[in-house]
Design an enzyme around this catalytic site. Structure first.
Site, PDB file in Angstrom:
ATOM      1  N   SER A 176       0.793  -1.246  -0.096  1.00 51.25           N
ATOM      2  CA  SER A 176       0.194   0.112   0.103  1.00 51.25           C
ATOM      3  C   SER A 176       0.751   1.226  -0.061  1.00 51.25           C
ATOM      4  CB  SER A 176      -0.937  -0.060   1.188  1.00 51.25           C
ATOM      5  OG  SER A 176      -2.008   0.929   0.971  1.00 51.25           O
ATOM      6  N   ASP A 204      -6.044  -3.979  -1.243  1.00 60.40           N
ATOM      7  CA  ASP A 204      -4.689  -3.611  -0.468  1.00 60.40           C
ATOM      8  C   ASP A 204      -4.154  -4.724   0.101  1.00 60.40           C
ATOM      9  OD1 ASP A 204      -3.083  -2.412   1.653  1.00 60.40           O
ATOM     10  OD2 ASP A 204      -4.619  -0.918   1.844  1.00 60.40           O
TER      11      ASP A 204
END
Length: 564
Positions: free
Chosen positions: A317, A437
């Protein structure tokens, strides 16, 4: 053969007449590099005496190979099976072409009663090897013999000596050409340059190497780009083959066959290869963390300014984004400028035109094309293969829960997947998968670094523990949950904190910037977050340098006038 036998410790007490008799019972056998003399579990009744060459002894369990020791000229092995019969307890492989003398059980049993000192020597040797075996770590075969082509070879030898802290023999087999070595090696105490004499050839090279390797941990064979028996033998004996700088290797020559590592004569590339050979490669893992992830810029800045090398980055991320920017060659100033601009660029009011909302929402509130386009502006159309620093980006399969690690292909698409926060950003589609994510499965991705052979793993984690969340919840108003987005972000962060406790290993150095008191969306605190990352890293610099410091494995003493 008498001189050869006398050089073996447990035969040194025999008289010339006894050695003459022994030569009639000893069988000479030649083994090529890579051959196995015997394998663990094989029955045998023979003892092996090393006339020339080098072998390694390893034991093997169900999971991994345990290196025990190397043996060179004058040593012996296999004495257990020869004395007592049965099977070998370890395997023996040839590292440098070896000539072995085989002494069988019946002959050995005839010698020992007449010469008790020989039995005592064997017992002492077995005791010493047992001590080495108990102390030896589990490890793979170490690279010590390197064959190189190219004008920048002396720089590689110099960097290897500097990084490893061990003596390096640069053995010129005709590769010098027009290169001037004086300036390169003038101030390098740990590099010894020798030139091959006229008597050296392809047949005698293994024997010469087996004796030199007793004094030098590293031997670099510098060869010319010509097909010659000596050159081909040097290539055959090498643990690693490197083309460094310019080298005239033509198509069709056997020199070009096999696996070669090719690097430029750029000092950075050469220093990186030296760290790889010396097992000083540094991997940096950068955690997810939304706004707190900006602290990773400070971590990178402190490492960069203190000349701590980074050989590979793995990120999830926010960590993937900043890791990719650095791996792609962006300066720290450019990364900082981007972080300072985030509050305005992605504000729902001032940056509204950048958001591609989905009405009605399907798998997310935002489609994500705007994010992909912005990422492309930051890293261009680069692929992983084009990055100056290798990178791994972690995402998660929304359906199966699998961890997906990107190391090849377009960089921007991988970052888009790794940053696709579930419930907010629509999952990225890749190879028939829906990806979200990577923090959902691996918030601090250290494992890809270990898998790629990084010897020192540094992890930067900006995700607060549950205790930190509780402490700051009681004292700071910033921890309020103001809206749906806060709810999603805090729920994700709690989950990531628990995953970290279970998965964050292996880690040699853990950097935890003091950022728990910042809200996950406080992008306006970029300068403070960067400083927090820098401060936390500075406290670890001395320890990192200690871990990277040269640690010689054996002392060597080069001759005053080296002769090869």
């Amino acid at each position: 053969m008498q001189d050869t036998l006398r050089a073996i410790p447990f035969l040194s007490s025999l008289t010339d007449q006894e050695l003459t008799v022994l030569t009639q019972h000893v069988r000479r056998k030649h083994y090529h590099k890579g051959a196995s003399v015997f394998l663990a579990g094989e029955p045998d009744d023979c003892m092996y005496l090393i006339e020339s060459g080098l072998v390694k002894i390893v034991s093997q369990d169900e999971q991994q190979e345990k290196f025990i020791l190397y043996l060179g000229p004058g040593n012996f092995f296999g004495e257990g099976a020869a004395l007592f019969g049965g099977s070998h307890s370890a395997s023996v492989y040839v590292v440098i072409d070896a000539t072995l003398l085989l002494l069988y059980h019946d002959d050995l049993m005839e010698l020992l009663p007449q010469h008790p000192a020989m039995a005592l020597t064997i017992i002492r040797e077995l005791h010493q090897r047992l001590r080495v075996s108990l102390r030896a770590p589990i490890q793979s075969k170490e690279l010590t013999l390197i064959t190189t082509l190219g004008d920048a070879t002396p720089m590689l030898a110099q960097q290897l000596a500097h990084v490893a802290g061990e003596d390096v023999l640069l053995f010129d087999l005709g590769g010098q050409g027009e290169t001037s070595l004086d300036a390169v090696l003038l101030n390098e105490d740990h590099v010894t340059l020798v030139h091959a004499d006229a008597a050296l050839n392809g047949e005698t090279l293994p024997e010469r190497l087996s004796r030199l390797i007793k004094r030098y941990y590293w031997i670099v064979l510098w060869i010319p780009p010509t097909e010659h028996p000596l050159t081909l033998k040097a290539i055959n004996q090498a643990d690693l083959r490197v083309i460094v700088g310019t080298a005239l290797v033509h198509q069709g020559q056997r020199l070009a066959s096999g696996q070669w590592i090719e690097i430029s004569d750029d000092p950075i590339a050469i220093h990186r290869l030296a760290r790889r050979l010396a097992r000083r490669q540094v991997g940096l893992a950068l955690s997810s963390g939304n706004a707190r992830g900006i602290a990773h810029i400070g971590v990178i800045k402190a490492l960069h300014e203190n000349n701590i090398p980074v050989d590979m980055i793995a990120g999830t991320s926010a960590g993937a984004l900043f890791g990719a920017m650095y791996a792609a060659g962006q300066s720290l100033a450019e990364m900082t400028r981007f972080a300072l601009g985030v509050p305005r660029e992605y504000n729902f009011i001032t940056g509204f035109r950048n958001w591609d909302f989905i009405f009605p929402p399907r798998l997310g509130l935002i489609k994500g094309d705007m994010l992909l386009n912005r990422v492309r502006e930051l890293v261009g159309d680069k692929t992983f293969e084009e990055l100056p620093i290798p990178l791994a980006v972690v995402a998660a399969d929304l359906v199966s829960g699998e961890e997906i690690v990107f190391e090849r292909g377009p960089l921007a698409e991988a970052l888009r997947a790794s940053m696709s926060m579930g419930g907010f950003l629509e999952p990225a589609q890749h190879d028939g998968r829906l990806l979200i994510d990577g923090g959902a499965v691996n918030p601090v991705p250290t494992q890809p670094l270990a898998a790629r052979g990084m010897n020192l793993v540094i992890a930067s984690n900006v995700i607060p523990t549950l205790n930190e969340r509780l402490r700051w919840r009681r004292s700071q108003h910033e921890w309020r949950v103001a809206n749906l987005l806060d709810s999603i972000l805090n729920e994700r962060e709690i989950m990531e904190g628990e995953i970290i406790r279970a998965r964050m290993r292996p880690v040699d150095v853990l950097i935890q910037p003091e950022v728990a008191h910042y809200h996950v969306r406080q992008y306006d605190k970029a300068r403070e977050l960067i400083q927090a990352g820098e401060d936390a890293t500075q406290t670890q610099i001395a320890y990192i340098r200690q871990l990277l410091a040269p640690r010689p494995r054996k002392a060597t003493s080069a001759p005053q006038t080296p002769v090869a």
